[in-house]
Design an enzyme around this catalytic site. Structure first.
Site, PDB file in Angstrom:
ATOM      1  N   ASP A  64      -0.034 -14.283  11.611  1.00  0.00           N
ATOM      2  CA  ASP A  64       0.692 -15.230  11.300  1.00  0.00           C
ATOM      3  C   ASP A  64       1.667 -15.067  11.370  1.00  0.00           C
ATOM      4  O   ASP A  64       2.864 -14.242  11.196  1.00  0.00           O
ATOM      5  CB  ASP A  64       0.148 -15.582   9.905  1.00  0.00           C
ATOM      6  CG  ASP A  64      -1.076 -16.466   9.666  1.00  0.00           C
ATOM      7  OD1 ASP A  64      -1.851 -16.760  10.377  1.00  0.00           O
ATOM      8  OD2 ASP A  64      -1.697 -15.612   8.607  1.00  0.00           O
ATOM      9  N   ASP A  66       5.322 -16.571   9.740  1.00  0.00           N
ATOM     10  CA  ASP A  66       5.918 -17.407   8.800  1.00  0.00           C
ATOM     11  C   ASP A  66       7.827 -17.426   8.844  1.00  0.00           C
ATOM     12  O   ASP A  66       7.970 -16.737   9.371  1.00  0.00           O
ATOM     13  CB  ASP A  66       5.365 -16.904   7.078  1.00  0.00           C
ATOM     14  CG  ASP A  66       3.756 -17.047   7.446  1.00  0.00           C
ATOM     15  OD1 ASP A  66       3.560 -17.613   7.931  1.00  0.00           O
ATOM     16  OD2 ASP A  66       2.841 -16.216   6.002  1.00  0.00           O
ATOM     17  N   ASP A 143       6.923 -11.371  -3.540  1.00  0.00           N
ATOM     18  CA  ASP A 143       6.339 -10.117  -4.090  1.00  0.00           C
ATOM     19  C   ASP A 143       6.476  -8.689  -4.192  1.00  0.00           C
ATOM     20  O   ASP A 143       6.704  -8.977  -4.479  1.00  0.00           O
ATOM     21  CB  ASP A 143       4.127 -10.976  -3.704  1.00  0.00           C
ATOM     22  CG  ASP A 143       4.361 -10.519  -2.791  1.00  0.00           C
ATOM     23  OD1 ASP A 143       5.033 -10.102  -1.225  1.00  0.00           O
ATOM     24  OD2 ASP A 143       3.151 -11.147  -2.412  1.00  0.00           O
TER      25      ASP A 143
END
Length: 440
Positions: A64, A66, A143
């Protein structure tokens, strides 16, 4: 990470120019580049962020792409006709190019204690999170340090706030901020730590791993539908076996499937062996590019729960067909595990389980009709999987079904006649079953 935590964990920006890193626009999908440039041309900052940057640096092909920007969701929607806004907890923009979806997030800020747009549960979990801020604040909200990397489309530099490039080079997975606070904000981060450690072949640093076992029960506060999706990412990654073993080691799997907690803590248990064999087979299929279904894996996870339930009903003198049906319903509808299995998968699981008894009995010519059942192949594969663990007569039954699929009509008649002979031999050896009423 709130202001009170960020004071103890200071980022230090390192800007890495294009000449000092390996990321090129040729590594980025055309649709992601379209979004990046439209945001830039619209007067906004635009960054490829997180896993896309990390994976390219590792020499991997990102799954992906992002994007992060200082444009608000409404401003993003104003730039793209093919944009839809989603989410309540996290307000996101999805830019849709057919089947390809580029996710765009507004840069996140910190929560003030009285912020109306941020809300936490009594366990510290973030329930609403639409506080916007600067790129520095957004980096603190990421994170892991390896995920706090921003590729700037304006000058092709990488903005590294938490030593993510060094972490990638050193193969270390390090949580940003105070680990306990970050896990409490979103307990799924514990699952992500395991997934990334296996996927990226990284070591979880000591401060990052230490709180996991004690905080693992917080997963019970996560919606069951979200945990199901996380299970798919964890176990259908092509590295499911290693991921499963690490989840068990950190006592996270036991929180998702508390009904299997005792069984998976003993490697000699049939449940543990069946799960490992199922994941070994699944990993092999995924890595060969073959089709897989989550239904098959979840059927393996819960099979011995069905067997135990079936035996319970048989001991109560319930007829075998009904005992199987009741056991299957009890397991799927029990709520003893912390995931919700969608109906499109649970219906297939039911059929795989229900056909096991029919495959084992091979009842005369009627068993040939099973070959025409749309779910025969899945049920047959599941029988072979069980035979790898249970051995004994199940191996012979699996071989028989393999042969009958490969045989012509004449050979099938021979195989069917062999069942009758073998069944007569077994029936002579069986002792008559005494009912409970007779025993009393």
């Amino acid at each position: 990470m709130g202001k009170n935590q960020s004071a103890n964990y200071k980022s230090q920006l390192r800007v890495i120019p294009r000449s000092e890193h390996n990321i090129s626009r040729k590594h980025i999908s055309k649709n992601a580049l379209k979004v990046l440039y439209r945001l830039k041309d619209g007067g906004y900052d635009a960054y490829l962020v997180g896993g896309g940057v990390r994976d390219i640096l590792l020499g991997l092909q990102p799954k992906d792409f992002d994007i992060a920007t200082n444009a608000t969701p409404e401003q993003i929607k104003g730039l793209f006709n093919n944009c839809r806004l989603i989410g309540r907890r996290f307000r996101l923009a999805h830019i849709v190019f057919g089947r390809d979806v580029i996710e765009v997030a507004t840069l996140r800020g910190h929560h003030d204690d009285d912020a109306k747009t941020g809300k936490q549960s009594e366990h510290g979990q973030l329930l609403r999170d639409n506080v916007y801020g600067s790129i520095n604040e957004d980096a603190e909200r990421r994170d892991f340090s390896a995920n706090a990397l921003y590729y700037n489309i304006a000058d092709f530099s990488i903005h590294d706030y938490w030593g993510g490039v060094d972490a990638i080079q050193n193969k270390q997975l390090d949580l940003i901020g105070d680990p306990e606070t970050r896990y409490r904000e979103d307990p799924v981060r514990m699952l992500r730590a395991i997934r990334f450690a296996v996927k990226l072949n990284m070591q979880i640093t000591e401060p990052t791993r230490d709180p996991i076992k004690s905080l693992a029960p917080l997963l019970q506060n996560i919606p069951k539908a979200r945990l199901f999706e996380e299970c798919l990412k964890l176990l259908l990654s092509g590295q499911g076996l290693d991921t499963f073993k690490l989840l068990v080691e950190y006592q996270l799997f036991q929180q998702i499937f508390p009904n299997l907690a005792q069984a998976v803590e003993h490697s000699e248990s049939k449940t543990y062996q069946l799960i490992c064999q199922a994941l070994t087979n699944t990993d092999a299929r995924i890595n060969k590019g073959l089709r897989i279904t989550p239904a098959f894996l979840f059927a393996a996870l819960l099979w011995y729960e069905v067997e135990a339930g079936k035996q319970h009903y048989l001991d109560e003198d319930v007829p075998e067909h009904d005992a199987i049906s009741l056991a299957i319903s009890a397991v799927l509808d029990s709520g003893q595990y912390n995931v919700v299995i969608p109906k499109r998968f649970s219906s297939t699981i039911r059929e795989i389980w229900f056909m096991q008894a029919r495959l084992e009995k091979r009842a005369g010519k009627r068993c040939l009709k099973l070959l025409e059942n749309p779910k025969f192949r899945a049920a047959y594969d599941f029988l072979l999987l069980r035979s790898q663990v249970e051995q004994g007569e199940l191996v012979n039954i699996g071989q028989w079904w393999t042969e009958i699929q490969q045989s012509d009509e004449a050979q099938q008649k021979i195989l069917l006649s062999q069942i009758g002979v073998n069944e007569q031999k077994r029936s002579r050896k069986r002792k008559p079953r005494r009912s409970k009423k007779t025993e009393s």
